[in-house]
Motif scaffolding. Structure first.
Motif, short mmCIF file in Angstrom:
data_model
loop_
_atom_site.label_atom_id
_atom_site.label_comp_id
_atom_site.label_asym_id
_atom_site.label_seq_id
_atom_site.Cartn_x
_atom_site.Cartn_y
_atom_site.Cartn_z
N VAL A 66 6.33 -3.36 3.30
CA VAL A 66 6.45 -2.02 3.88
C VAL A 66 7.81 -1.46 3.46
N GLY A 67 8.01 -0.18 3.72
CA GLY A 67 9.33 0.40 3.45
C GLY A 67 9.26 1.72 2.73
N PHE A 68 10.41 2.41 2.72
CA PHE A 68 10.46 3.79 2.22
C PHE A 68 10.09 3.92 0.74
N GLU A 69 10.27 2.85 -0.04
CA GLU A 69 9.85 2.93 -1.45
C GLU A 69 8.36 3.27 -1.54
N ASP A 70 7.60 2.76 -0.56
CA ASP A 70 6.14 2.92 -0.60
C ASP A 70 5.66 4.02 0.32
N ASN A 71 6.37 4.23 1.42
CA ASN A 71 5.87 5.12 2.48
C ASN A 71 7.02 5.57 3.37
N GLY A 73 0.85 -1.19 0.00
CA GLY A 73 0.00 0.00 0.00
C GLY A 73 0.88 1.24 0.00
N ILE A 74 0.59 2.15 -0.89
CA ILE A 74 1.42 3.36 -1.01
C ILE A 74 0.94 4.41 0.00
N GLY A 75 1.91 5.07 0.65
CA GLY A 75 1.59 6.15 1.59
C GLY A 75 0.73 5.63 2.73
N ARG A 76 -0.36 6.36 2.98
CA ARG A 76 -1.20 6.00 4.15
C ARG A 76 -1.87 4.64 4.00
N TYR A 77 -1.89 4.10 2.78
CA TYR A 77 -2.52 2.79 2.59
C TYR A 77 -1.65 1.63 3.08
N GLU A 78 -0.38 1.92 3.38
CA GLU A 78 0.51 0.84 3.80
C GLU A 78 -0.03 0.14 5.05
N LEU A 79 -0.46 0.93 6.01
CA LEU A 79 -0.89 0.36 7.28
C LEU A 79 -2.25 -0.33 7.15
N SER A 80 -3.21 0.33 6.50
CA SER A 80 -4.56 -0.25 6.43
C SER A 80 -4.58 -1.51 5.58
N PHE A 97 6.56 7.64 6.03
CA PHE A 97 6.02 8.14 7.31
C PHE A 97 5.70 7.00 8.28
N TYR A 98 5.89 7.27 9.57
CA TYR A 98 5.42 6.33 10.58
C TYR A 98 3.96 6.64 10.92
N ALA A 99 3.66 7.93 11.01
CA ALA A 99 2.28 8.38 11.24
C ALA A 99 2.12 9.69 10.46
N LYS A 100 0.93 10.22 10.40
CA LYS A 100 0.69 11.44 9.64
C LYS A 100 1.66 12.54 10.10
N GLY A 101 2.50 13.02 9.19
CA GLY A 101 3.43 14.11 9.52
C GLY A 101 4.65 13.68 10.30
N VAL A 102 4.77 12.41 10.63
CA VAL A 102 5.93 11.92 11.41
C VAL A 102 6.75 10.97 10.52
N LEU A 103 7.97 11.40 10.19
CA LEU A 103 8.81 10.55 9.34
C LEU A 103 9.22 9.28 10.07
N ALA A 104 9.32 8.18 9.34
CA ALA A 104 9.82 6.94 9.95
C ALA A 104 11.31 7.09 10.22
N GLN A 105 11.76 6.52 11.33
CA GLN A 105 13.19 6.60 11.69
C GLN A 105 14.03 5.64 10.88
N SER A 106 13.41 4.56 10.44
CA SER A 106 14.11 3.56 9.64
C SER A 106 13.07 2.65 8.99
N VAL A 142 8.89 -2.26 9.61
CA VAL A 142 8.82 -3.73 9.67
C VAL A 142 8.37 -4.16 11.06
N GLU A 143 8.99 -3.55 12.06
CA GLU A 143 8.69 -3.93 13.45
C GLU A 143 7.21 -3.74 13.77
N ARG A 144 6.65 -2.63 13.29
CA ARG A 144 5.22 -2.39 13.57
C ARG A 144 4.35 -3.46 12.91
N MET A 145 4.69 -3.83 11.67
CA MET A 145 3.88 -4.83 10.97
C MET A 145 3.99 -6.19 11.66
#
Ligand code: KMH
Ligand code: ZN
Length: 270
Positions: A222-227, A201-208, A229-238, A243-246
């Motif tokens: 999951v991953g930066f190619e697709d998304n 899922g691209i962008g916000r669709y990754e999680l849903s 952000f960790y949450a809206k407006g919050v960049l993922a740290q890695s 992966v860990e969240r999924m």
């Protein structure tokens, strides 16, 4: 239900360090990220590489160096991209196949890709499929629109590819199939029995969509190619954080996460 295969698309061709400073771009950064992601539950890395300026390249040499560094650190399944960047020629895109990675992507049709055109005319798709099979590489069919499933099945009818195939539904690209759950259900229902699938899922669709795939018995990318952000407006740290969240969600929902060797069995790589 099989264990969950988590793929990490850690680099991509479009995202830059300006978008997310944590994007890995050098072979060493990518290899270290692959290790981090494997430790958090990823069993496949979908691999793009960058040149010395951080721009996307399909250079066989850069792929070879990156793969060498990844293999020194982890036994994660390496899936090289044959998509590259939308502006690349077919010859350029095919280069990593000569390295005989365990897996490689195969997009079975053309799609608008934001403002660009990701061009995959049928003769080119056939050429790519033949080269992938000749080198003993397992294809992952990249599906940006529902008709691309049928295009892959036509390659089966022609005897170029064999069932069961493994698909990746890339959903939410501007120009491709949207990221709503009903579209994922339609894609899954369109597969022949025995095929496996992943959703990116691209962008916000990754999680849903990832969560839905866990519940439906599919797999997740999951991953930066697709998304980024960790949450809206919050960049993922890695990538590892995504992966860990999924993996955590899968555990909460009662689905175990596959190791690379378990993923190899599920995907008939061994
Ligand atoms: N970068 C996109 C134009 C793949 O890796 O096979 C194509 C892509 C698909 O990323
Ligand atoms: Zn890709």
């Amino acid at each position: 239900m099989d264990k969950l295969i988590i793929t990490v698309a850690a680099v991509g061709a479009e995202v830059t360090k300006k978008d997310n400073p944590n994007l890995p771009v050098t072979p060493l950064e990518i290899a270290e990220e692959a290790q981090r992601c494997a430790e958090k539950g990823a069993s496949i890395i979908h691999l793009h590489v960058r040149d010395g300026d951080g721009n996307p390249t399909q250079s066989k040499e850069v792929f070879a160096e990156t793969i060498r560094l990844i293999k020194e650190r982890t036994n994660i399944i390496i899936q090289t991209s044959t998509g590259g960047a939308a502006w690349m020629s077919g010859e350029e895109r095919l280069q990593p196949i000569e390295l005989k990675p365990e897996m490689a992507t195969l997009t079975t049709g053309t799609v608008n890709f934001g403002a660009e055109l990701f061009s995959n005319p049928t003769p080119m798709v056939e050429q790519f499929a033949k080269k992938i099979v000749e080198n003993g590489v397992k294809p992952e069919i990249e599906v940006f629109e529902v008709g691309m499933i049928n295009n892959a099945l036509n390659l089966v009818k022609k005897g170029i590819l064999q069932l069961p195939l493994h698909f990746d539904f890339v959903m939410g690209v501007p120009g491709g199939i949207p990221g709503e759950p009903r579209h994922l259900l339609h894609l899954v229902e369109s597969l022949p029995a025995g095929c496996t699938w992943t959703v990116a899922g691209i962008g916000r669709y990754e999680l849903s969509l990832g969560t839905l795939a866990i519940l439906l018995g599919g797999n997740v990318r999951v991953g930066f190619e697709d998304n980024i952000f960790y949450a809206k407006g919050v960049l993922a740290q890695s990538n590892g954080q995504l992966v860990e969240r999924m993996a955590r969600l899968a555990k909460e929902l009662g689905r175990e996460v596959a190791t690379p060797d378990e993923a190899r069995k599920i995907l008939h790589l061994i």
